[in-house]
Enzyme design. Sequence first.
Site, PDB file in Angstrom:
ATOM      1  N   HIS A  95       0.813  -1.216   0.000  1.00 35.82           N
ATOM      2  CA  HIS A  95       0.000   0.000   0.000  1.00 35.82           C
ATOM      3  C   HIS A  95       0.845   1.264   0.000  1.00 35.82           C
ATOM      4  O   HIS A  95       0.454   2.280  -0.587  1.00 35.82           O
ATOM      5  CB  HIS A  95      -0.973  -0.017   1.175  1.00 35.82           C
ATOM      6  CG  HIS A  95      -2.120  -0.941   0.953  1.00 35.82           C
ATOM      7  ND1 HIS A  95      -3.125  -0.660   0.065  1.00 35.82           N
ATOM      8  CD2 HIS A  95      -2.396  -2.168   1.443  1.00 35.82           C
ATOM      9  CE1 HIS A  95      -3.984  -1.659   0.043  1.00 35.82           C
ATOM     10  NE2 HIS A  95      -3.575  -2.587   0.870  1.00 35.82           N
ATOM     11  N   GLU A 117     -11.920 -10.101  -6.956  1.00 36.39           N
ATOM     12  CA  GLU A 117     -10.613 -10.179  -6.290  1.00 36.39           C
ATOM     13  C   GLU A 117     -10.348 -11.545  -5.694  1.00 36.39           C
ATOM     14  O   GLU A 117      -9.242 -11.803  -5.221  1.00 36.39           O
ATOM     15  CB  GLU A 117     -10.541  -9.138  -5.168  1.00 36.39           C
ATOM     16  CG  GLU A 117     -10.812  -7.723  -5.599  1.00 36.39           C
ATOM     17  CD  GLU A 117     -10.961  -6.802  -4.406  1.00 36.39           C
ATOM     18  OE1 GLU A 117      -9.943  -6.246  -3.964  1.00 36.39           O
ATOM     19  OE2 GLU A 117     -12.097  -6.643  -3.915  1.00 36.39           O
ATOM     20  N   ASP A 133      -5.151  -8.468  -5.156  1.00 36.78           N
ATOM     21  CA  ASP A 133      -5.623  -9.569  -4.321  1.00 36.78           C
ATOM     22  C   ASP A 133      -5.922 -10.821  -5.137  1.00 36.78           C
ATOM     23  O   ASP A 133      -5.694 -11.936  -4.666  1.00 36.78           O
ATOM     24  CB  ASP A 133      -6.872  -9.143  -3.547  1.00 36.78           C
ATOM     25  CG  ASP A 133      -6.531  -8.376  -2.271  1.00 36.78           C
ATOM     26  OD1 ASP A 133      -5.612  -8.813  -1.562  1.00 36.78           O
ATOM     27  OD2 ASP A 133      -7.169  -7.349  -2.000  1.00 36.78           O
ATOM     28  N   CYS A 187      -8.649  -2.432 -12.076  1.00 36.74           N
ATOM     29  CA  CYS A 187      -8.126  -1.322 -11.271  1.00 36.74           C
ATOM     30  C   CYS A 187      -6.915  -1.728 -10.438  1.00 36.74           C
ATOM     31  O   CYS A 187      -6.383  -0.918  -9.688  1.00 36.74           O
ATOM     32  CB  CYS A 187      -9.213  -0.745 -10.367  1.00 36.74           C
ATOM     33  SG  CYS A 187      -9.898  -1.930  -9.198  1.00 36.74           S
TER      34      CYS A 187
END
Length: 586
Positions: free
Chosen positions: A198, A439, A463, A510
Amino acid sequence: MISSPPLQEKTWTGTAVSDGVAHAVVHVLKDHFDEPDEDSIEPGTEAHQMERLHAALAVTAKEIEELQRVMAGEHGSSESEIFETHLLILQDSTILKQTEKTVREQQVCVDWAYYKLMCKHMDALRGLSDAYLRERFLDVKDVTHRVMRHLRGELLDHPMFDEPVIVVAHDLTPSDTVQLDRSKVLGFALETGSTVSHAAIIARSLALPAVVRLHGICDELHSGDTVLLDGEGGLLIQNPTAETLARYRLREEQAERREDVFQLERHKPSLTRCGTAICVGANAEFIEEMKIVEDSGAEEVGLFRTEFLHLENPDATEDQLTKAYSKVVQSQAPKRVVFRTLDLGGDKVDERLAVEPEPNPFLGWRGIRLSLGRPDLFKRQLRALLRAAVHGRVGIMFPMVSGVQEVLEAKAVLNDCADELTAEGVDVPDEIEIGAMIEIPSAALSADLIAAEVDFLSLGTNDLIQYTIAVDRLNDRVAKLYQPTHPAVLRLIGMSVKAARAAGIRIGMCGEMASDLTLTPLMIGLGLNELSVATTQIARVKHAVRRLDLPECEALAQAVLTCASPAEIRALSRAVADRNYPELFE
């Protein structure tokens, strides 16, 4: 007068995760709860130890009072009242007396004595059944964290942050990142992490250089050291020489000239050579990014990660959320903004919700599971999103769905919110699009069932890859197994695209895989016509799209179906990319 010898240049090599170069002093963020050593002290120094504690408590109190003042100005007095509790904890005379008693009787440093006492209080609060008292655990933890950092001297000489800095840390969680003054951060240098951690994702969103896997830097660097961070070469250079700085200035000038070519056409539509439209949108998580998004050439915000706003202010009211979401929608109108509902859990932890530890948080209470388990929180967010939708085009998508049942349950909550608002006389637009993120392998395998219930699908490949291959995307030891071109991943993407096409709905991507220019031909060939990427990549992805031909991309996608090797698949896609836009790899 004897002159000091020149400082020696030293270079660390890590993994580049966000392009750019920064030259500044560093601010080293130590791990929050490093347990201090039980160091013995010399007899007669007990008073000095307590003076250290009192100094740390005084600086902490000043820090909290400033936070309280800012919070009161921004959100009103009710939101700032939490800091009153923090100040009371600091001033607790019983804690001071017990700490001093431990220091004097056991002849140990005050760091260890204070830390152990506060941990004892935290353990007692964490085990209580009363929810209100359990939350006081967080107050004690926050205060302890602040005092310990001041006792270690981390912040006494280098406040956070008077001047622009490069942040150095072992790791940065999403919670850590949202607490930083991002206007003063010029880059990130971390000991751990990966291209899809992240911190890396946020660095790319904010157009900041970032390098991860710089082992040992937290021990060797100190706040105030001067460094040069190379986010393209994956280097951190301490005490860069004049020659090094000159070399980087020349390289930056050359890079800027090349980049100007791509930027000139960034606002034009992205059409392949044969005229197929590929919507290139932006991923974002902070309101202050919206100006960057507007200037980037993004055709929409394909993913707005709402959990970061939540982590900045977990107690935000519906009105405050509505105001925040409305700012985002208004800034992009008439372009669409797709909001992902809260994807908390995993490594994005709101400790007010995580009262019980999870042995495997990535397989636990996260994403849509958490939202459905906390309908009060979920409804507050959905009502705010519906109210913000009057200002422009809005999409709402649900994260981490494992199957269609969760989609149906989430839609039911959304419909209840819409009915409530309508009954209250609040306008709710009819044209809001509802989507689901793919995901989890089970979601891809049942994408046909999900597609029948939504207006669009969005592939969250970060993910999807780790769950499909069972590889922790943040774990250094298995990082080489994290392969976006694994045949199983591509088959799941293909199944999802087929399901969306059969249902007549749109499907995009995305995840960070969408930003990989090496794989752009393959993604288009698999049938994706929407790619949402970091703002720094938008001009480049659009440039790549304009030089591709759909039949060639489809032939590539057909060819890789027979490949067993992820490396071979990537090489085939890279060959198509090299033929069509070699200038992007210079």
